[in-house]
Every structure is written in structure tokens, then in C-alpha cells.
Enzyme design. Structure first.
Site, PDB file in Angstrom:
ATOM      1  N   GLU A  75       0.808  -1.227   0.000  1.00 20.86           N
ATOM      2  CA  GLU A  75       0.000   0.000   0.000  1.00 20.86           C
ATOM      3  C   GLU A  75       0.839   1.275   0.000  1.00 20.86           C
ATOM      4  O   GLU A  75       0.638   2.164  -0.819  1.00 20.86           O
ATOM      5  CB  GLU A  75      -0.926   0.009   1.216  1.00 20.86           C
ATOM      6  CG  GLU A  75      -1.764   1.273   1.279  1.00 20.86           C
ATOM      7  CD  GLU A  75      -2.754   1.288   2.411  1.00 20.86           C
ATOM      8  OE1 GLU A  75      -2.733   0.377   3.257  1.00 20.86           O
ATOM      9  OE2 GLU A  75      -3.588   2.213   2.443  1.00 20.86           O
ATOM     10  N   ASP A  95      -0.774  -5.030   3.045  1.00 23.47           N
ATOM     11  CA  ASP A  95      -1.334  -3.847   3.704  1.00 23.47           C
ATOM     12  C   ASP A  95      -0.751  -3.837   5.114  1.00 23.47           C
ATOM     13  O   ASP A  95      -1.165  -4.635   5.953  1.00 23.47           O
ATOM     14  CB  ASP A  95      -2.873  -3.935   3.737  1.00 23.47           C
ATOM     15  CG  ASP A  95      -3.490  -2.628   4.209  1.00 23.47           C
ATOM     16  OD1 ASP A  95      -4.688  -2.408   3.925  1.00 23.47           O
ATOM     17  OD2 ASP A  95      -2.787  -1.837   4.862  1.00 23.47           O
ATOM     18  N   ILE A  97      -0.828  -1.786   7.727  1.00 24.48           N
ATOM     19  CA  ILE A  97      -1.860  -1.549   8.748  1.00 24.48           C
ATOM     20  C   ILE A  97      -3.170  -1.327   7.994  1.00 24.48           C
ATOM     21  O   ILE A  97      -3.306  -0.347   7.253  1.00 24.48           O
ATOM     22  CB  ILE A  97      -1.573  -0.306   9.620  1.00 24.48           C
ATOM     23  CG1 ILE A  97      -0.261  -0.438  10.396  1.00 24.48           C
ATOM     24  CG2 ILE A  97      -2.745  -0.099  10.605  1.00 24.48           C
ATOM     25  CD1 ILE A  97       0.034   0.749  11.313  1.00 24.48           C
ATOM     26  N   ASP A  98      -4.096  -2.275   8.173  1.00 26.23           N
ATOM     27  CA  ASP A  98      -5.428  -2.045   7.597  1.00 26.23           C
ATOM     28  C   ASP A  98      -6.314  -1.532   8.738  1.00 26.23           C
ATOM     29  O   ASP A  98      -6.479  -2.202   9.749  1.00 26.23           O
ATOM     30  CB  ASP A  98      -5.995  -3.327   6.997  1.00 26.23           C
ATOM     31  CG  ASP A  98      -7.330  -3.034   6.327  1.00 26.23           C
ATOM     32  OD1 ASP A  98      -7.358  -2.172   5.418  1.00 26.23           O
ATOM     33  OD2 ASP A  98      -8.335  -3.629   6.734  1.00 26.23           O
ATOM     34  N   THR A 100      -5.973   2.164   9.334  1.00 24.88           N
ATOM     35  CA  THR A 100      -5.073   3.216   9.834  1.00 24.88           C
ATOM     36  C   THR A 100      -5.846   4.333  10.530  1.00 24.88           C
ATOM     37  O   THR A 100      -5.400   4.860  11.558  1.00 24.88           O
ATOM     38  CB  THR A 100      -4.225   3.802   8.687  1.00 24.88           C
ATOM     39  OG1 THR A 100      -3.413   2.767   8.138  1.00 24.88           O
ATOM     40  CG2 THR A 100      -3.349   4.938   9.152  1.00 24.88           C
ATOM     41  N   ASP A 225      -6.054  -4.629   0.252  1.00 20.65           N
ATOM     42  CA  ASP A 225      -7.151  -4.912   1.204  1.00 20.65           C
ATOM     43  C   ASP A 225      -7.738  -6.295   0.915  1.00 20.65           C
ATOM     44  O   ASP A 225      -8.233  -6.980   1.813  1.00 20.65           O
ATOM     45  CB  ASP A 225      -8.278  -3.874   1.054  1.00 20.65           C
ATOM     46  CG  ASP A 225      -7.865  -2.483   1.508  1.00 20.65           C
ATOM     47  OD1 ASP A 225      -8.100  -1.522   0.747  1.00 20.65           O
ATOM     48  OD2 ASP A 225      -7.297  -2.364   2.609  1.00 20.65           O
TER      49      ASP A 225
END
Ligand SMILES: O=P([O-])([O-])O[C@@H]1[C@@H](O)[C@H](O)[C@@H](O)[C@H](O)[C@@H]1O
Ligand SMILES: [Mg+2]
Ligand SMILES: [Mg+2]
Length: 267
Positions: A75, A95, A97-98, A100, A225
Site C-alpha cells: 500500500e 497492507d 496496517i489495515d 489506519t 485490502d
């Protein structure tokens, strides 16, 4: 030390995954309560922090050491201008940190998501819920698990008995918001039991895989994602399609209007 190789070996070898990724999640969990340097990307609601970059760099550097020929789609590298193109090469889709926005607000619904594809076929996915220590894994043809517990999607096909998950997405202009809320309204008029937004698409998709919700729709989801979550949902007996799909997906697709975000590989 974060040991990505074990995830790859364990999932490829078919052994039950241990919580190797928890060290990585500990970085996020610790940072959740600390002061953060927050910046925005495509909109005022599309946030990124130094921890997103740190975690993404950690994952990629570890994997690159062990698999120098592999490619990466991640990402924050994409946001920094790297092309987002999937080839036949072994590719890690990340990803860091999904959720954020949740992370910035210390709202404890945040995950790390790592998918892996070869010849453009998703082979396995790992999603770690950083604050609840839940490791979701899926390997093509080998099932989907949450901390060794087998995952199965719900069998509900009646929209009027369904709990539906969605996400708001980063576009917040008046026309997009009008469409977003009218889509939600249409599902509620179709008597869906409820519509939920939790701020992390990967964890919402894991709830779907565990049967805790019956459907998920979103416009503007990115490949990072979706990559790991797609394997997990398919291995839990679900389907992941665009809105020209089947049964429950058809019912929802017919009820809602498209919000156009474009494709990652067209930017
Ligand atoms: O940016 P991030 O926290 O990795 O991912 C988030 C997604 O999980 C969520 O579904 C979407 O609505 C947000 O706009 C954001 O894209
Ligand atoms: Mg992210
Ligand atoms: Mg995300």
C-alpha cells in the site's frame, strides 16, 4: 525478530500456522497508544503514519532477504509512486496496517494483511488482528482458519435476514456520500437486519469468513485490502466477486449504485 519465512514455509508446507506475525503486531499494538505523526494521502480521511511505513518496510526487507526474486505490491510503496502491476512472478501483496484511521484514533480494530500470488493465482493469505491476537489464515485448497479454528461462511441467502458489512472509503465529496448513504438505505429498505462499518476491510472480510456476517460490499477496495482476505473467504466457502455476481451478491448489486474509484493498476 519478525520471521516472514516461517509464515511462507508453514502455509506452503500445510502445517498449522503459529503466531509468527505477532511480533510484527506487537509493534503496531505498542504504537497504537503512542503519539503518531499522521499525514493524508488521497483525502483528509485517507491517513498514513510512520508505523504504516515502518511495518511495510520491515515485511518487505525480511521477505526480500529470503526471496530476492519475488515481487511486492504494498500500500505505502504504491502511494509513494511504485507501479501496482501483478505479473506471473511470485508476488507478496501487503497492507501493513489495515484500519489506519482506527489506529490513529486508538480504536482497536487494526490488522496486518499479507497475501501471496504466483502466476496471478492467490496462493495464501494471512491477516492478523493486532489487538485481539487473532491470526486468520487461508491457503488455496487447504481451508481457512482463525487460530486453528476452521472458518465457514454463513449460509444465509435471504437479504432480509442478512447482516451486511461495508466501508465508507476515502472519497467524501457530497455526491459520493449521497450515493454511499443511499446504497445503505436501499439495503435497509430491503429489510437487511443491519449494515455495519468497522473501519478495516480486511477484518470485516474475516468476520464474513467466520460466518459472523452474511455479505460485504465496498467500492474503492484496493488489491492489498483484498488479496489475503480473498483466499480466506474462498477457503471458508464464500465467493469474492465484482458487483456483477451471484445470489446474495446479485441482490445487493441490484439494490445499490456504483461509486467509481478506478483500478489500482490504471493509476
Ligand atoms: O488505508 P487502510 O487503513 O489500509 O485501509 C482502509 C480500508 O480497510 C477501508 O475499507 C477503507 O474504507 C479505508 O478508506 C482504508 O482504505
Ligand atoms: Mg493500510
Ligand atoms: Mg487497507
Amino acid at each position: 525478530k519478525y520471521n516472514s519465512l516461517n509464515i511462507y514455509r508453514i502455509l506452503i508446507s500445510g502445517k498449522d500456522p503459529v503466531q509468527e506475525v505477532c511480533e510484527l503486531a506487537c509493534i503496531i499494538k505498542k504504537a497504537l497508544t503512542e503519539e503518531k505523526r499522521v499525514s493524508t494521502k488521497t483525502s483528509a480521511a485517507d491517513l498514513v503514519t510512520e508505523t504504516d511505513h515502518l511495518v511495510e518496510d520491515l515485511i518487505i526487507s525480511e521477505l526480500r532477504k529470503k526471496f530476492p526474486s519475488h515481487r511486492f505490491i504494498a500500500e505505502e510503496s504504491t502511494a509513494a509512486g511504485e507501479k501496482c502491476v501483478l505479473t506471473d512472478s511470485p508476488t507478496w501483496i501487503i497492507d501493513p496496517i489495515d484500519g489506519t484511521c482506527n489506529f490513529v484514533h486508538r480504536f482497536p480494530t487494526v490488522a496486518v494483511s499479507i497475501g501471496f500470488a504466483v502466476n496471478k493465482e492467490l496462493e495464501f493469505g494471512v491477516i492478523y488482528h493486532c489487538t485481539e491476537e487473532r491470526l486468520y489464515t487461508g491457503r488455496r485448497g487447504q481451508g481457512a482458519f482463525c487460530n486453528k479454528q476452521r472458518l465457514r461462511v454463513s449460509k444465509e441467502t435471504d437479504l432480509s435476514k442478512a447482516l451486511v458489512l461495508t466501508e465508507i472509503g476515502p472519497k467524501r465529496d457530497p455526491d459520493t456520500l449521497k450515493l454511499f448513504f443511499s446504497n445503505m438505505e436501499k439495503l435497509l429498505h430491503a429489510k437487511a437486519h443491519g449494515v455495519r462499518v468497522i473501519g478495516s476491510s480486511t477484518l470485516a472480510l474475516c468476520h464474513l469468513a467466520s460466518g459472523a456476517a452474511d455479505a460485504y460490499y465496498q467500492f474503492g477496495l484496493h488489491c492489498w485490502d483484498l488479496a489475503a482476505a480473498t483466499v480466506i473467504i474462498r477457503e471458508a466457502g464464500g465467493i469474492v466477486i465484482d458487483t456483477s455476481g451471484e445470489e446474495m451478491a446479485m441482490l445487493i448489486a441490484q439494490a445499490i449504485q456504483t461509486i467509481n474509484y478506478g483500478r489500482d493498476d490504471e493509476k
